[in-house]
Design an enzyme around this catalytic site. Structure first.
Site, mmCIF file in Angstrom:
data_model
loop_
_atom_site.group_PDB
_atom_site.id
_atom_site.type_symbol
_atom_site.label_atom_id
_atom_site.label_comp_id
_atom_site.label_asym_id
_atom_site.label_seq_id
_atom_site.Cartn_x
_atom_site.Cartn_y
_atom_site.Cartn_z
ATOM 1 N N GLU A 232 -4.068 -0.492 -4.625
ATOM 2 C CA GLU A 232 -5.252 -1.493 -5.012
ATOM 3 C C GLU A 232 -6.507 -0.613 -5.789
ATOM 4 O O GLU A 232 -7.717 -0.703 -5.740
ATOM 5 C CB GLU A 232 -5.786 -2.002 -3.831
ATOM 6 C CG GLU A 232 -4.669 -2.716 -3.056
ATOM 7 C CD GLU A 232 -5.274 -3.825 -1.916
ATOM 8 O OE1 GLU A 232 -6.272 -3.939 -1.498
ATOM 9 O OE2 GLU A 232 -4.174 -4.616 -1.545
ATOM 10 N N GLU A 366 2.857 -4.921 0.040
ATOM 11 C CA GLU A 366 1.822 -5.328 0.978
ATOM 12 C C GLU A 366 2.263 -6.616 1.121
ATOM 13 O O GLU A 366 1.616 -7.371 0.123
ATOM 14 C CB GLU A 366 0.354 -4.903 0.831
ATOM 15 C CG GLU A 366 0.049 -3.322 1.181
ATOM 16 C CD GLU A 366 -1.363 -3.185 1.206
ATOM 17 O OE1 GLU A 366 -2.239 -4.131 1.608
ATOM 18 O OE2 GLU A 366 -1.597 -1.933 1.002
HETATM 19 O O1 AHR Z 1 -3.071 -3.782 5.134
HETATM 20 C C1 AHR Z 1 -4.766 -3.679 5.094
HETATM 21 C C2 AHR Z 1 -5.087 -3.363 3.785
HETATM 22 O O2 AHR Z 1 -4.956 -4.533 3.020
HETATM 23 C C3 AHR Z 1 -4.820 -2.252 3.116
HETATM 24 O O3 AHR Z 1 -5.311 -1.156 3.601
HETATM 25 C C4 AHR Z 1 -5.238 -2.640 1.545
HETATM 26 O O4 AHR Z 1 -4.307 -1.849 0.483
HETATM 27 C C5 AHR Z 1 -5.139 -4.207 1.524
HETATM 28 O O5 AHR Z 1 -6.257 -4.711 1.144
#
Ligand code: AHR
Length: 562
Positions: A232, A366
């Protein structure tokens, strides 16, 4: 009382039959405003009989599915079933690592119950150490006999003991049989630091770093299958512009090398660039910029994947409860999760423009349901329960990934243990398997299977203003040629009768497992751990057709038997 009950039963049947058509609603209206109760009931019985004879309920409920085994699609990459473990809350500490001196049974500090459970899922890869944590992680803090104690500013500002570091992570992977997906620090680290980490891990030559690895207990080079270049980077990873990130990507891609002799020709380490975090113009512009640069990349840098992060949250901050909710929240969350399909389609279309041969994978590293923290838990630990709704959510997303398997070749659910949509929850020595765990378990046969198109009219499930496809399904052929079907009945109130027409197979029967529970928010708890567990299901084929009765709000996986 008995009369009241009889009338209620009658009204229930009347309602169920009549609600199926507009005509039915008209009858209902007349019945509700007509003469005496008895007369109305007799009149209704007559009408109901006529309606029932003209349109039997079962026929209205039936879903016809056809599967043509001769039409094979893309491979459903086993990496679509990947996991994500961040140093966050009790995800790693307590969830995986208890230390060698713990009373909890462990091997070299890694809890054995968790290893056994994860092994059964045939986890292909685990992404580590984050997440936002990765962009502040300095690997040297987590090796050797003296660990540096630091902080975890992203997730509650708690102490990070660094007792779980590189060797412990690789040991965990070894114990569960998964591959490493390392996310290197592009935010607060340097290319030099990341390059040294990879040399430490992978070289077989007697460099100073390799000797240090040997002194720390691992003479042989490790295999690193995947390298995430940042996390991110548009937000917690440094709030970079696409151009700034691109210059970092080129440098890290060039200098962070994998020296493992076994990974030079075959099994090369795949590099995954930071990709979008949604579908807005900000994100489509990000995908455009990275993919455009990829199209004209020189020999000096490369990428094999572009990540996509997308949580089912409805709105930020996460406010939906993970347990103790009703049908409205069930329908809303599932509606939101189905947006994954359009999101993938949107970014795939951009990728197709610059990479029509689909060399770069879209890596959904994610994803999952993100709800309000469990009341009383540390808000920075992202602890939530996991319900039957999450099982349905997981199945719908896995189906979407499989349907886009030509471009989506890797996905990592967030997160593996005790954090967000977890497979496992632990409380000291206790461990429970979540409904999401069981979906992953029954989907194991889809790993590396070949997608087979399945056509059907899904019908509609409606709650208030929300309408969703009632049925979702995928099919695939495994390496042994066996045909597998995964069918989700989204409707929490109605069974689904599925009639499957099988072309190109002589299947005589089908058998598998089905996952459901009494309520949409049913969960497994430490006291009652088996409320949501799969049960066997089977059916016999007749005249090339197979009929299955699926429970409301259920996920079913079956294999066809000759
Ligand atoms: O999964 C939790 C968080 O969500 C992670 O650290 C981040 O990459 C995302 O914003």
């Amino acid at each position: 009382m008995a009369q009241k009950l009889a009338f209620r039963t009658f009204r229930a049947i009347q309602y169920r039959i009549l609600r199926r058509s507009q005509v039915g609603w008209t009858f209902l209206f007349v019945l509700q405003s007509g003469p005496s109760l008895l007369v109305r009931s007799l009149l209704a019985s007559f009408i109901l009989l006529a309606v029932a004879m003209a349109a039997p309920v079962a026929a209205a409920q039936k879903v016809y599915m056809s599967v043509d085994v001769s039409k094979a699609g893309a491979k459903i990459d086993r990496n679509l079933f990947g996991q994500f473990a961040e140093h966050l809350g009790h995800g790693v500490y307590e969830g995986v690592w208890v230390g060698p001196d713990s009373k909890i049974p462990n091997i070299r500090g890694i809890r054995s119950d968790v290893v056994a459970a994860m092994k059964a899922l045939r986890v292909p890869d685990v992404r580590w150490p984050g997440g936002c944590f990765a962009d502040e992680y300095h690997w040297r803090n987590g090796i050797g006999s003296q660990r540096t104690v630091t902080l975890n500013p992203n997730w509650g500002g708690v102490i990070e003991p660094n007792t779980f570091g590189t060797h412990e992570f690789m040991d965990f992977l070894d114990q569960i049989g998964a591959e490493a997906y390392l996310s290197v620090n592009v935010g607060s680290g340097t290319p030099h630091e990341a390059a040294e980490w990879l040399e430490y891990l992978t070289t077989a030559q007697p460099t100073t770093l390799a000797k240090e690895r040997t002194a720390n207990g691992h003479p042989a080079p490790y295999k690193v299958a995947f390298l995430g270049i940042g996390n991110e980077s548009w937000d917690c990873g440094g709030n970079m512009t696409p151009d700034y990130y691109l210059s970092q990507l080129k440098i890290y891609s060039r200098f962070v090398r994998n020296f493992n002799p076994l990974q030079q020709d075959k099994q090369q380490m795949l590099k995954i660039a930071v990709g979008p975090g949604g579908g807005d113009p900000r994100w489509t512009e990000w995908t455009e910029a990275i993919m455009k640069a990829y199209q004209s990349h020189t020999w000096s840098w490369d990428m094999n994947g572009l990540s996509l992060h997308s949580y089912t949250v409805v709105k930020w901050p996460p406010s939906y409860a993970s347990v103790g909710f009703g049908e409205a929240e069930y329908a809303q969350i599932l509606k939101s999760t189905l947006e994954m399909n359009d999101l993938i389609a949107k970014h795939s279309a951009i990728m197709d423009k610059y990479d029509p041969q689909k060399k770069v994978a879209l890596v959904v590293d994610e994803w999952g349901g993100w709800y309000a923290p469990i009341p009383g838990s540390h808000p920075g630990f992202l602890a939530q329960q996991n319900s039957l709704r999450d099982a349905i959510l997981a199945a719908l997303n896995l189906n979407i990934f499989a349907q886009h398997a030509d471009r989506v070749r890797m996905a990592n659910i967030a997160q593996m243990i005790n954090v967000l949509q977890a497979m496992i929850l632990t409380d000291k020595e206790k461990m429970i398997l979540t409904p999401t765990y069981y979906v992953y378990k029954i989907y194991v046969p889809f790993q590396d299977a070949t997608f087979v198109p399945v056509s059907f009219d899904a019908g509609t499930y409606t709650h208030d203003s929300i309408s969703l496809p009632r049925i979702d399904a995928i099919a695939a052929k495994d390496k042994a040629g066996k045909l597998w079907l995964a069918i989700t009945n989204v409707d929490p109130n109605q069974q689904a009768e599925i009639e499957i027409r099988l072309a190109g197979t002589n299947a005589k029967s089908a058998a598998g497992e089905t996952l459901t529970a009494p309520k949409v928010d049913s969960v497994n708890t430490f006291d009652v751990p088996n409320t949501v567990v799969p049960k066997p299901i089977s059916a016999k084929a007749r005249d090339g057709k197979l009929t299955l009765e699926l429970e409301p709000k259920s996920v079913t996986v079956i294999a066809l038997e000759q």
